[in-house]
Design a protein around this motif. Structure first.
Motif, PDB file in Angstrom:
ATOM      1  N   ASP A  34       0.857  -1.188   0.000  1.00  0.00           N
ATOM      2  CA  ASP A  34       0.000   0.000   0.000  1.00  0.00           C
ATOM      3  C   ASP A  34       0.892   1.236   0.000  1.00  0.00           C
ATOM      4  O   ASP A  34       2.041   1.189   0.445  1.00  0.00           O
TER       5      ASP A  34
ATOM      6  N   SER B 280      -0.927   4.379   0.706  1.00  0.00           N
ATOM      7  CA  SER B 280      -1.832   5.440   1.160  1.00  0.00           C
ATOM      8  C   SER B 280      -2.459   5.171   2.528  1.00  0.00           C
ATOM      9  O   SER B 280      -3.385   5.879   2.916  1.00  0.00           O
ATOM     10  N   THR B 281      -1.973   4.155   3.256  1.00  0.00           N
ATOM     11  CA  THR B 281      -2.536   3.858   4.577  1.00  0.00           C
ATOM     12  C   THR B 281      -1.537   4.236   5.650  1.00  0.00           C
ATOM     13  O   THR B 281      -0.496   3.581   5.802  1.00  0.00           O
ATOM     14  N   ASN B 282      -1.852   5.279   6.387  1.00  0.00           N
ATOM     15  CA  ASN B 282      -0.953   5.787   7.418  1.00  0.00           C
ATOM     16  C   ASN B 282      -0.596   4.691   8.412  1.00  0.00           C
ATOM     17  O   ASN B 282      -1.440   3.900   8.827  1.00  0.00           O
TER      18      ASN B 282
ATOM     19  N   TRP C 272       0.969   1.976   8.018  1.00  0.00           N
ATOM     20  CA  TRP C 272       1.133   0.632   7.468  1.00  0.00           C
ATOM     21  C   TRP C 272       1.878   0.621   6.142  1.00  0.00           C
ATOM     22  O   TRP C 272       2.842  -0.119   5.969  1.00  0.00           O
TER      23      TRP C 272
ATOM     24  N   THR D   7      -1.782  -5.256   4.665  1.00  0.00           N
ATOM     25  CA  THR D   7      -2.896  -5.521   5.585  1.00  0.00           C
ATOM     26  C   THR D   7      -3.827  -6.570   4.957  1.00  0.00           C
ATOM     27  O   THR D   7      -5.034  -6.352   4.818  1.00  0.00           O
TER      28      THR D   7
ATOM     29  N   ASN E 134      -9.638   2.805  -2.373  1.00  0.00           N
ATOM     30  CA  ASN E 134      -8.648   2.832  -1.301  1.00  0.00           C
ATOM     31  C   ASN E 134      -9.284   3.349  -0.013  1.00  0.00           C
ATOM     32  O   ASN E 134     -10.302   4.057  -0.037  1.00  0.00           O
ATOM     33  N   TRP E 135      -8.632   3.010   1.117  1.00  0.00           N
ATOM     34  CA  TRP E 135      -9.139   3.468   2.395  1.00  0.00           C
ATOM     35  C   TRP E 135      -9.083   4.982   2.524  1.00  0.00           C
ATOM     36  O   TRP E 135      -9.941   5.590   3.186  1.00  0.00           O
ATOM     37  N   THR E 136      -8.095   5.614   1.908  1.00  0.00           N
ATOM     38  CA  THR E 136      -8.019   7.071   1.956  1.00  0.00           C
ATOM     39  C   THR E 136      -9.232   7.707   1.283  1.00  0.00           C
ATOM     40  O   THR E 136      -9.683   8.772   1.695  1.00  0.00           O
TER      41      THR E 136
ATOM     42  N   HIS F  80     -11.944   7.791   3.776  1.00  0.00           N
ATOM     43  CA  HIS F  80     -11.719   8.865   4.743  1.00  0.00           C
ATOM     44  C   HIS F  80     -12.187  10.203   4.164  1.00  0.00           C
ATOM     45  O   HIS F  80     -12.817  11.013   4.864  1.00  0.00           O
TER      46      HIS F  80
ATOM     47  N   ILE G 210      -6.013  -0.036  10.437  1.00  0.00           N
ATOM     48  CA  ILE G 210      -6.122   1.003   9.407  1.00  0.00           C
ATOM     49  C   ILE G 210      -6.815   2.235   9.980  1.00  0.00           C
ATOM     50  O   ILE G 210      -6.419   3.383   9.722  1.00  0.00           O
TER      51      ILE G 210
END
Length: 319
Positions: free
Chosen positions: A90, A92-94, A96, A154, A223-225, A228, A245
């Protein structure tokens, strides 16, 4: 008429013409409600396709016994001869897998794990490793196509995924929870029936949302971002994924908080092409060293304990 008098009359006439009525104003184009844009690839339909065949039961914790021998002609031997390890990660996952804004380098707990595997493979503290940034929906694809040697992102081990790719032993235990805005009043998944909750496409988090009671309306993003961003813009009421995450999101955005009981247990493993059993054994040997020498130090370095509490590396289980 003298020339001077004639020019004065012309100038006066022009001045009077310029002071005339400009005519009726032009109406601007009507403006309706402006919808905030959604990140590319976002599915706001609330529909999830999980009609595929049920995966057979398995023990997702169990993997092949470790073996760090690099034999001629093995998967590891081929990688060493190539000159570098290719790891899907990844970006873009802070905490990780993310890019340091100052150096542009990839950093995070998963990046550390991939680097430790490369160190053992090349027997050096400065190993040659090439990171390939992928989203969650690409993890099986890049492994099956042989585009990467490993995926450390992850990556939750499931019986369904084990039909397509191989996994190492578990190197981190997570749990799915919910991230909401601080003043939302939402205390957990039970308060989100019928409301929009974002998760990454093709993730176990999406499947778990469809089984929640009362059931929310799942929103899928690349993406998880992106999830958010949708929460910050008020386009979803919550983000639901692994607490690991969410810890990174909460660290970046103090206006959010992690709430509610766990929805599921998530077991992180290193993904490996299914046919490369020798690589599975090698990675498991490398993870033995990670648990003993670096796991706690990197857990503390990334501040994961501030959200997840005191944790220890999970014990490996072998078939």
């Amino acid at each position: 008429m003298k020339l001077r008098n004639w020019l004065t009359l012309v100038f006066a006439a022009a001045l009077l013409a310029g002071c005339g009525s400009p005519g009726p104003p032009v109406d601007p184009a009507p403006v309706g409600d402006v919808q905030r844009p959604t990140p590319a690839g976002t599915d706001m339909s609330g529909q999830v396709d999980n009609s595929g065949p049920a995966a057979p039961e398995c023990n997702p914790r169990a993997s092949l016994r470790p073996d760090d021998t690099i034999r001629p002609g093995s998967t590891m031997d081929d990688i060493v001869k190539r000159g570098y390890l290719i790891a899907g990660v990844d970006q873009s996952t802070n905490l990780w897998g993310f890019r340091d804004p100052h150096t542009g380098e990839l950093q995070g707990f998963d990046i550390d794990v991939a680097t430790e595997i490369a160190k053992d493979l090349f027997d050096t503290d400065d190993p040659p490793i090439r990171f390939r940034a992928i989203n969650s929906g690409q993890r099986e694809e890049v492994l099956k196509n042989g585009e990467v040697d490993i995926v450390v992102r992850t990556y939750s081990i499931t019986c369904e995924r084990m039909q397509e790719v191989a996994f190492s032993t578990v190197y981190f235990e997570a749990a799915q929870r919910v991230l909401v805005r601080e003043k939302s009043g939402i205390q957990g998944i039970a308060d989100l029936g019928g409301k929009r909750v974002c998760a990454a496409e093709n993730s176990t988090s999406v499947d778990n949302l469809t089984e929640a009671d009362p059931q929310p309306a799942p929103v899928q993003a690349a993406n998880w971002t992106d999830c958010h961003v949708l929460l910050q813009q008020g386009q979803v009421d919550a983000v639901s994924t692994d607490n690991t995450i969410l810890a990174g999101m909460a660290a970046e955005d103090p206006s959010t908080r992690v709430v509610g009981p766990p929805l599921s247990e998530e077991l992180y493993g290193v993904g490996i092409p299914q046919q490369n059993e020798d690589m599975v054994r090698f990675v498991n040997a490398s993870l033995e060293g990670v648990r003993q020498d670096v796991w706690r130090a990197r857990y503390a370095h990334w501040g994961l304990g501030e959200v997840l509490g005191n944790m220890s590396p999970p014990r490996p289980v072998y078939r």
